[in-house]
Design a protein around this motif. Structure first.
Motif, PDB file in Angstrom:
ATOM      1  N   LYS A 103       0.209 -11.594   7.237  1.00 23.44           N
ATOM      2  CA  LYS A 103       1.013 -10.673   6.571  1.00 23.44           C
ATOM      3  C   LYS A 103       0.249  -9.631   6.000  1.00 23.44           C
ATOM      4  N   TYR A 104       0.676  -8.357   6.369  1.00 19.91           N
ATOM      5  CA  TYR A 104       0.380  -6.993   5.706  1.00 19.91           C
ATOM      6  C   TYR A 104       1.394  -6.062   5.491  1.00 19.91           C
ATOM      7  N   ARG A 105       1.471  -5.862   4.322  1.00 24.80           N
ATOM      8  CA  ARG A 105       2.791  -4.930   3.749  1.00 24.80           C
ATOM      9  C   ARG A 105       2.305  -3.940   2.547  1.00 24.80           C
ATOM     10  N   THR A 107       3.891  -1.301   0.254  1.00 25.22           N
ATOM     11  CA  THR A 107       5.282  -0.489  -0.388  1.00 25.22           C
ATOM     12  C   THR A 107       5.031   0.668  -1.089  1.00 25.22           C
ATOM     13  N   THR A 123       2.194  -0.615  -3.690  1.00 30.85           N
ATOM     14  CA  THR A 123       1.858  -2.274  -3.558  1.00 30.85           C
ATOM     15  C   THR A 123       1.463  -2.822  -2.163  1.00 30.85           C
ATOM     16  N   THR A 124       0.089  -3.421  -2.436  1.00 33.01           N
ATOM     17  CA  THR A 124      -0.324  -3.974  -0.874  1.00 33.01           C
ATOM     18  C   THR A 124      -0.162  -5.553  -0.786  1.00 33.01           C
ATOM     19  N   GLU A 125       0.465  -6.255   0.079  1.00 28.93           N
ATOM     20  CA  GLU A 125       0.463  -7.545   0.047  1.00 28.93           C
ATOM     21  C   GLU A 125      -0.315  -7.871   1.569  1.00 28.93           C
ATOM     22  N   VAL A 126      -1.316  -8.844   1.114  1.00 25.68           N
ATOM     23  CA  VAL A 126      -2.005  -9.327   2.129  1.00 25.68           C
ATOM     24  C   VAL A 126      -1.899 -10.909   1.992  1.00 25.68           C
ATOM     25  N   GLU A 127      -1.652 -11.521   3.170  1.00 23.60           N
ATOM     26  CA  GLU A 127      -1.684 -12.829   3.475  1.00 23.60           C
ATOM     27  C   GLU A 127      -2.155 -13.319   4.500  1.00 23.60           C
TER      28      GLU A 127
END
Length: 198
Positions: A103-105, A107, A123-127
């Motif tokens: 996942k890469y998001r 916002t 905000t950056t989300e990396v999974e």
């Protein structure tokens, strides 16, 4: 021989839906005959060969599966993280490693303060895919788990020697006349009449 236009459409639809009847309908065959034509098409050598060829293009060879699983197990993206801590996704994709991301998001939120000033929060989300699951798969592939305990006794050793032909059935019968038939059965060995004592 090349496929007809209808057959090419059939192959495309079959590979999309895995349903021969709906593929035949999409290719323009009648509702009444779609089921039988669909099944018949799958048995035609040219169509079957094209389906097989297309599937082999899509299939991932075992070496690639292992390499990707190893990359996931390592879970290392440091090469694509800049000095400010941002992930360079285009460079990651260009390196052919986009599959590492689960996942890469990003916002972006804009806030207006009481004074009318606007501020933006990014905000950056990396999974990543779980490394422990990849480790588990690799360990199983390489046979590194030793969770089976085998208790052996002297009969297991005799059976093993029989199977490897390092011990003759006649010798086993002579040494263990009361147990020989059971040992032969467990070893999966059929003893001929001439191997039995007179």
């Amino acid at each position: 021989m090349s496929l007809t236009a209808k057959q090419r459409v059939f192959v495309e639809e079959y590979l999309r839906t895995w349903n021969a009847t709906s593929a035949a309908k999409a290719a323009g065959y009648s509702e009444k005959t779609a089921r039988s034509i669909g099944q018949e098409n799958l048995t035609k050598p040219d169509i079957a060969a094209e389906v097989k060829r297309r599937l082999s293009e899509r299939a991932m060879p075992a070496d690639e599966v292992l390499a990707r699983t190893a990359d996931i197990a390592r879970g290392d993206l440091t090469e694509w993280i800049d000095a400010d801590g941002r992930l360079d996704v285009p460079a990651l994709k260009a390196a052919g490693k986009g599959y590492l991301l689960k996942k890469y998001r990003v916002t972006r939120r804009t806030h207006t303060t009481k004074g009318g000033d606007e501020t933006e929060t990014v905000t950056t989300e990396v999974e990543l895919y779980p490394a422990d699951a990849a480790h588990d798969r690799l360990m199983r592939y390489h046979g590194l788990y030793n969770d089976k305990v085998r208790v052996t006794d002297w009969q297991d050793e005799v059976i093993d020697l029989l199977r490897r032909r390092e011990l003759e059935p006649a010798d086993v019968r002579a040494a263990y006349p009361d147990l020989a038939d059971d040992i032969f059965a467990r070893a999966g060995i059929q003893v001929h009449v001439d191997d039995r004592p007179d």
